[in-house]
Structures are given as C-alpha cells and as structure tokens.
Scaffold this active site. Structure first.
Site, PDB file in Angstrom:
ATOM      1  N   LYS A  74      51.681  30.263  30.879  1.00  0.00           N
ATOM      2  CA  LYS A  74      51.337  28.836  30.967  1.00  0.00           C
ATOM      3  C   LYS A  74      50.203  28.530  30.002  1.00  0.00           C
ATOM      4  CE  LYS A  74      47.225  29.191  33.242  1.00  0.00           C
ATOM      5  NZ  LYS A  74      45.980  29.116  32.672  1.00  0.00           N
ATOM      6  N   ASP A 109      47.165  30.407  40.312  1.00  0.00           N
ATOM      7  CA  ASP A 109      48.211  30.040  39.337  1.00  0.00           C
ATOM      8  C   ASP A 109      49.618  30.424  39.800  1.00  0.00           C
ATOM      9  OD1 ASP A 109      46.419  29.008  37.535  1.00  0.00           O
ATOM     10  OD2 ASP A 109      46.249  30.854  36.366  1.00  0.00           O
TER      11      ASP A 109
HETATM   12  P1  ATP Z   1      44.870  33.726  34.561  1.00  0.00           P
HETATM   13  O1  ATP Z   1      45.257  32.886  33.394  1.00  0.00           O
HETATM   14  O2  ATP Z   1      45.781  33.546  35.776  1.00  0.00           O
HETATM   15  O3  ATP Z   1      43.411  33.688  34.897  1.00  0.00           O
HETATM   16  P2  ATP Z   1      44.966  35.982  32.775  1.00  0.00           P
HETATM   17  O4  ATP Z   1      46.171  35.697  31.955  1.00  0.00           O
HETATM   18  O5  ATP Z   1      43.656  35.611  32.189  1.00  0.00           O
HETATM   19  O6  ATP Z   1      45.150  35.262  34.174  1.00  0.00           O
HETATM   20  P3  ATP Z   1      46.066  38.506  33.495  1.00  0.00           P
HETATM   21  O7  ATP Z   1      46.855  38.877  32.291  1.00  0.00           O
HETATM   22  O8  ATP Z   1      46.807  38.013  34.668  1.00  0.00           O
HETATM   23  O9  ATP Z   1      44.906  37.488  33.127  1.00  0.00           O
HETATM   24  O10 ATP Z   1      45.237  39.820  33.866  1.00  0.00           O
HETATM   25  C1  ATP Z   1      43.953  39.846  34.419  1.00  0.00           C
HETATM   26  C2  ATP Z   1      43.724  41.240  35.035  1.00  0.00           C
HETATM   27  O11 ATP Z   1      44.585  41.363  36.173  1.00  0.00           O
HETATM   28  C3  ATP Z   1      44.083  42.382  34.106  1.00  0.00           C
HETATM   29  O12 ATP Z   1      42.948  42.847  33.461  1.00  0.00           O
HETATM   30  C4  ATP Z   1      44.733  43.430  35.027  1.00  0.00           C
HETATM   31  O13 ATP Z   1      43.839  44.485  35.329  1.00  0.00           O
HETATM   32  C5  ATP Z   1      45.038  42.715  36.329  1.00  0.00           C
HETATM   33  N1  ATP Z   1      46.503  42.653  36.627  1.00  0.00           N
HETATM   34  C6  ATP Z   1      47.059  42.821  37.828  1.00  0.00           C
HETATM   35  N2  ATP Z   1      48.382  42.680  37.788  1.00  0.00           N
HETATM   36  C7  ATP Z   1      48.716  42.416  36.519  1.00  0.00           C
HETATM   37  C8  ATP Z   1      49.943  42.169  35.842  1.00  0.00           C
HETATM   38  N3  ATP Z   1      51.116  42.190  36.484  1.00  0.00           N
HETATM   39  N4  ATP Z   1      49.881  41.877  34.527  1.00  0.00           N
HETATM   40  C9  ATP Z   1      48.703  41.849  33.888  1.00  0.00           C
HETATM   41  N5  ATP Z   1      47.524  42.115  34.458  1.00  0.00           N
HETATM   42  C10 ATP Z   1      47.504  42.385  35.770  1.00  0.00           C
END
Ligand code: ATP
Length: 302
Positions: A11, A137
């Site tokens: 997103k 989210d």
């Molecule tokens: P958001 O935009 O919802 O805040 P994000 O995109 O910034 O999320 P993610 O890629 O979801 O961040 O990852 C954040 C942390 O979550 C990672 O550092 C990882 O350790 C943990 N994590 C747990 N499950 C997952 C997954 N399926 N994919 C990626 N990271 C994951």
C-alpha cells in the site's frame, strides 16, 4: 490437503495525518491508502497435524511466530476453533520495513488463504476484525483498493476511487521503524496534536481531485505529516524523491512512516525511465499500477 495462493498487495498512503492522541497514548490518524500492484504471494497448504511452518525467499524475514503470517494463522485458528495447521510459503517482493505494509499484506493474504481453505467460515468483516488485532494496516490489506481510514488506521470507510496511472514505488538507504517515526514527530509537535498545537490538513482537496479523476491534481493533493521530518534524516529517500520529480512525476511523496517514496506518473515511459535511474543508483524501484481502481475495492465488506 487443500492449497490456496493469494496476493498480498503493498500500500501507499496518498494522505497521512495525525488528528489526536488517545488517553492511552495511541496516535489517531487520518489516512487514504491505495493498494498497488507490487505484491508478495502467499501459498498456504493445510496440514492435518496442526503444525505451522513458514518459508520465505528473502533472508532476514522471521520464519517463526514473530512472522505476522504465522501470528495471523494462529489467531484464525483460535477464533474459529479449526484444528488444521499449515505450510506457508511467502514469495516476498515488497521491501521490508519500508512503510509499504509488507508484513500486513502477508498477514492479510494468509487470513484469506486459510479462510478459503477452510470453506470461507468467516466473512470479510470478521476477517478484518481479526486482522485489526494483528496490526492497524491488516484490515486495509484484506479489503484493498482505495480506502479512507481513521482511528488507529484500522477503521475503514469508502473514498473516491483512484484513476489508473503509473506509480513508481521505491526505497533505499537506512530503514525507519514506526516507533522512531512517531517519536520524531512527537518531538516536533509536543506529542498531543490538539487544536492548540496542531491543525490537521483534511482530505477535501484529495477527495475533490479523486472525484474529478484528475491525476495531476491528485498528485498535488498528496500529504504525509511524516515526510518533512523523516526526509531530513534519510538522505537516500530525499534523493529518490528528487529523482522522481526530475523524471517527470506529477507528484512524489514519502509513504507511511518511510523511507519508501512513491511517484505518480501519467505516462509509462517516464515512469519506467525514472525507475531505471533509481535502480542504477542501487535502490529498489518498481513501476506499479493502482489495484482495485475499476471497482474501488479489491474485496467488498460484507
Ligand atoms: P507498515 O507499513 O505496516 O508499518 P512496514 O512495511 O514498514 O510495515 P514490514 O515490511 O511489515 O514493515 O516489516 C517490519 C518488521 O516486521 C520487519 O523488520 C520484520 O522483522 C517483521 N515481520 C514480521 N512478519 C513479517 C513479514 N511477513 N514480512 C516482513 N516483515 C515481517
């Protein structure tokens, strides 16, 4: 045993602002989110023995109960009482810790896979409620498309649809943890966001632009309260934004709490050339399209 594959879409936040704080310290947000075609793919195969396994094509993704996909599967089992376990395989393409909701997208796809494999025992509404217990989210990632959200970002409402266009999603450099981003913001605004310290922007301009289907106006109406403070700390993200503007983006904006940046383009050639320039600098960039544009949502709430 039954196997189901689903896409978990990334997103972007076309709008992200803070409207206040709850008494227990949660930030209240006002956001307009858009699913984009950049996605992870989750394949789930049911297991009779009740065990869960997870494998992923990318190093550094947790494969135990820290993974949101496993957390989602366990929450589904607890809520429904089904006895199955599952082998979950994630083909990850969404950059991690970039503000593009990669983990939430995987959790959403896992819930949808598991629900389908078990005969759709929960409605989309029930899946969203379950998803909200895993992360703000997740409900949006279950429904997808274009949506306005408030509360902690987990209460979804309709919003005008995003017209088709080219979106370059990019990121690079040092990551940004969500708690760090909020701490940085609280340091600037005093942490309360009441009328005396902060006036939120509102989504009227974006809503009007979306209603008119005018990509150029939409690009100009995007807003993210985190952008200024985070870009002043993350020079790579700042450089990516500049590269998008120089490459002909109608608008470029940081997404979520960063450091990912998206650029909105009217034509494919400029989008592809800009993505190429960003990749040549050693960063991630992909040309995407809005997902769910024709229907507003990918999945309707029941
Ligand atoms: P958001 O935009 O919802 O805040 P994000 O995109 O910034 O999320 P993610 O890629 O979801 O961040 O990852 C954040 C942390 O979550 C990672 O550092 C990882 O350790 C943990 N994590 C747990 N499950 C997952 C997954 N399926 N994919 C990626 N990271 C994951």
């Amino acid at each position: 045993m039954k196997t189901v594959t689903k896409k978990g879409y990334a997103k972007i936040n076309l709008h992200l602002d803070i409207t206040g704080r709850t008494s227990d310290g949660y930030h209240l947000v006002e956001t307009v989110m858009q699913s984009i075609s950049l996605c992870d793919e989750v394949t789930l195969s049911l297991r009779e023995d009740g065990a869960f396994t997870l494998s992923c094509n990318v190093d550094g993704v947790p494969t135990d109960e820290k993974n949101l996909a496993i957390k989602a599967a366990l929450a589904f089992r607890e809520k429904t009482g089904v006895k199955y376990g599952a082998d979950i395989v994630i083909n990850k393409r969404i950059p991690m810790a970039a503000g593009m909701a990669g983990g939430s997208a995987d959790a959403a796809a896992t819930l949808l896979c598991l629900n389908e494999a078990c005969g759709n025992i929960l409605s989309i509404d029930e899946l969203c409620n379950l998803g909200a217990t895993l992360g703000a989210d997740v409900p949006f990632c279950i429904v997808g498309g274009t949506a306005y959200a408030d509360g902690k970002g987990d209460i979804l409402h309709d919003f005008e649809k995003m017209p088709d266009c080219y979106i370059v999603a990019a990121c690079g450099g040092e990551g940004v943890s969500t708690p760090f981003a909020y701490k940085t913001l609280d340091g600037i605004y005093g942490g309360f966001y009441d009328e005396s310290t902060y006036k939120s922007r509102g989504t009227e301009a974006l809503s009007r632009a979306m209603g008119e289907g005018d990509i150029s106006l939409i690009a100009k109406a995007t807003y993210n309260i985190f952008e200024e403070p985070i870009l002043s700390l993350r020079w790579v993200a700042k450089d990516i934004k500049k590269t998008m503007q120089e490459g002909g983006a109608l608008g470029a904006m940081m997404s979520g709490s960063g450091p990912s940046v998206f650029g909105i383009f009217a034509d494919k050639e400029s989008a592809e050339q800009t993505a190429k320039t960003i990749r040549q600098k050693g960063y991630f960039a992909e040309v995407c399209r809005p997902v769910g544009d024709a229907v507003g949502r990918v999945r309707e709430l029941s």
